[in-house]
Design a protein around this motif. Structure first.
Motif, mmCIF file in Angstrom:
data_model
loop_
_atom_site.group_PDB
_atom_site.id
_atom_site.type_symbol
_atom_site.label_atom_id
_atom_site.label_comp_id
_atom_site.label_asym_id
_atom_site.label_seq_id
_atom_site.Cartn_x
_atom_site.Cartn_y
_atom_site.Cartn_z
ATOM 1 N N LEU A 66 -23.842 20.900 30.417
ATOM 2 C CA LEU A 66 -22.505 21.746 29.874
ATOM 3 C C LEU A 66 -22.669 21.400 28.450
ATOM 4 N N ILE A 67 -22.760 22.490 27.581
ATOM 5 C CA ILE A 67 -22.926 22.464 26.073
ATOM 6 C C ILE A 67 -21.521 23.167 25.614
ATOM 7 N N GLU A 68 -20.927 22.392 24.624
ATOM 8 C CA GLU A 68 -19.653 22.643 24.177
ATOM 9 C C GLU A 68 -19.968 22.670 22.580
ATOM 10 N N PRO A 69 -20.589 23.797 22.104
ATOM 11 C CA PRO A 69 -20.774 23.888 20.517
ATOM 12 C C PRO A 69 -19.898 23.414 19.724
ATOM 13 N N GLU A 70 -20.324 22.476 18.616
ATOM 14 C CA GLU A 70 -19.178 22.130 17.512
ATOM 15 C C GLU A 70 -19.566 23.177 16.680
ATOM 16 N N TRP A 71 -18.297 23.219 15.756
ATOM 17 C CA TRP A 71 -18.204 24.460 14.562
ATOM 18 C C TRP A 71 -19.089 23.772 13.587
ATOM 19 N N PRO A 72 -20.220 24.692 13.203
ATOM 20 C CA PRO A 72 -21.099 24.310 12.352
ATOM 21 C C PRO A 72 -20.246 24.111 10.765
ATOM 22 N N GLU A 73 -20.903 23.444 9.791
ATOM 23 C CA GLU A 73 -20.626 23.694 8.583
ATOM 24 C C GLU A 73 -20.989 24.545 7.890
ATOM 25 N N GLY A 74 -20.189 25.244 6.959
ATOM 26 C CA GLY A 74 -20.561 26.236 6.281
ATOM 27 C C GLY A 74 -20.177 27.683 7.022
ATOM 28 N N HIS A 75 -19.860 27.697 8.288
ATOM 29 C CA HIS A 75 -19.781 28.743 8.890
ATOM 30 C C HIS A 75 -18.341 29.154 8.862
#
Length: 265
Positions: A230-239
């Motif tokens: 179960l993946i909970e993607p983190e908000w990427p830097e620069g996005h």
């Protein structure tokens, strides 16, 4: 006559299907105009956080695999999979979205078979696919997602993989607001009553369904799947791109997407 509006209420299966097919047919042009550049013509983007299958490899090695994308929209993901050597079929309920899939195929030169169908009654043989996937398609828009899990299980061969992304269930606690207003909890996480937009006659024009994380896991297990991640993607830097309720502000505080990875034993 009443005014158009938004509510939480029960819907019948027929009402649900008519509303969402009608919505995506009518909204297809606007959706592609707003999000088409981000999604690309030949790319597999799992979520507004920008996680790409090229980097995540949640489907594993796809070369030579027979893959079904349900709720494909304009089918950018299916076309990307085809460029990786997969044998892909893309399916969607909406005529409008499949029209964009055909246009993007002409533009890109990458073509995959397109099928218009209901995800609750997939018109494919049992055990015909190695992989089934969807990025924000089908799962939250059907009234019986447990039945959908069963249909996916049926069309997968033993050892096959089912991967789908949806709005993270905890997001239903908050307003659909990318600003500070969307940081305040206002709804019960345990309220599974469908979200319904309706027209002046009271007829549903858009329906979406909330399930908790536990609900999703139980649906998968009941269908026969084994949940492997179960993946909970983190908000990427620069996005910095805002997509509806998704924003850098909220993305740095709590997850906006949940991606379930399951296998058929």
């Amino acid at each position: 006559m009443s005014d158009a509006g938004v509510t939480r209420r029960s819907v019948t299966s027929g009402e649900n299907r008519r509303a969402n097919r009608g919505w995506w047919d009518a909204d297809a042009d606007a959706y592609q105009a707003e999000h088409g550049e981000f999604l690309g013509d030949v790319d597999f983007v799992w979520c507004p956080e920008g996680l790409r299958e090229a980097d995540a490899r949640l489907l594993g090695d796809v070369a030579g695999r027979r893959i079904l994308e349900i709720g494909c929209g304009a089918a950018a993901a299916a076309r990307w999979l085809a460029t990786q050597g997969a044998r892909v079929v893309a399916a969607d309920l909406s005529t409008g979205m499949l029209r964009h899939a055909r246009q993007a195929a002409e533009k890109s030169g990458v073509r995959v078979p397109l099928v218009q169908c209901d995800a609750l009654a997939l018109p494919f043989d049992s055990e015909g696919f190695d992989t089934v996937c969807t990025a924000f398609g089908a799962v939250p828009f059907v009234d019986d997602s447990a039945r959908l899990m069963g249909e996916v299980f049926r069309v997968l061969r033993p050892g096959g993989r089912w991967v789908f992304s949806v709005t993270h269930p905890m997001r239903w606690i908050f307003l659909d607001d990318p600003t500070e207003g969307g940081l305040v909890a206002v709804h019960s996480y345990f309220n599974r009553t469908p979200y319904v937009e309706y027209d002046e006659s009271g007829a549903a024009t858009y329906v979406e369904h909330h399930r908790t994380l536990g609900d999703r896991i139980r649906e998968l297990v009941a269908a026969g799947f084994v949940l492997t991640d179960l993946i909970e993607p983190e908000w990427p830097e620069g996005h910095e791109q805002i997509w509806g309720q998704w924003s850098p502000l909220r993305g740095r505080v709590f997850p906006g997407t949940a991606i379930f990875v399951a296998e058929k034993p």
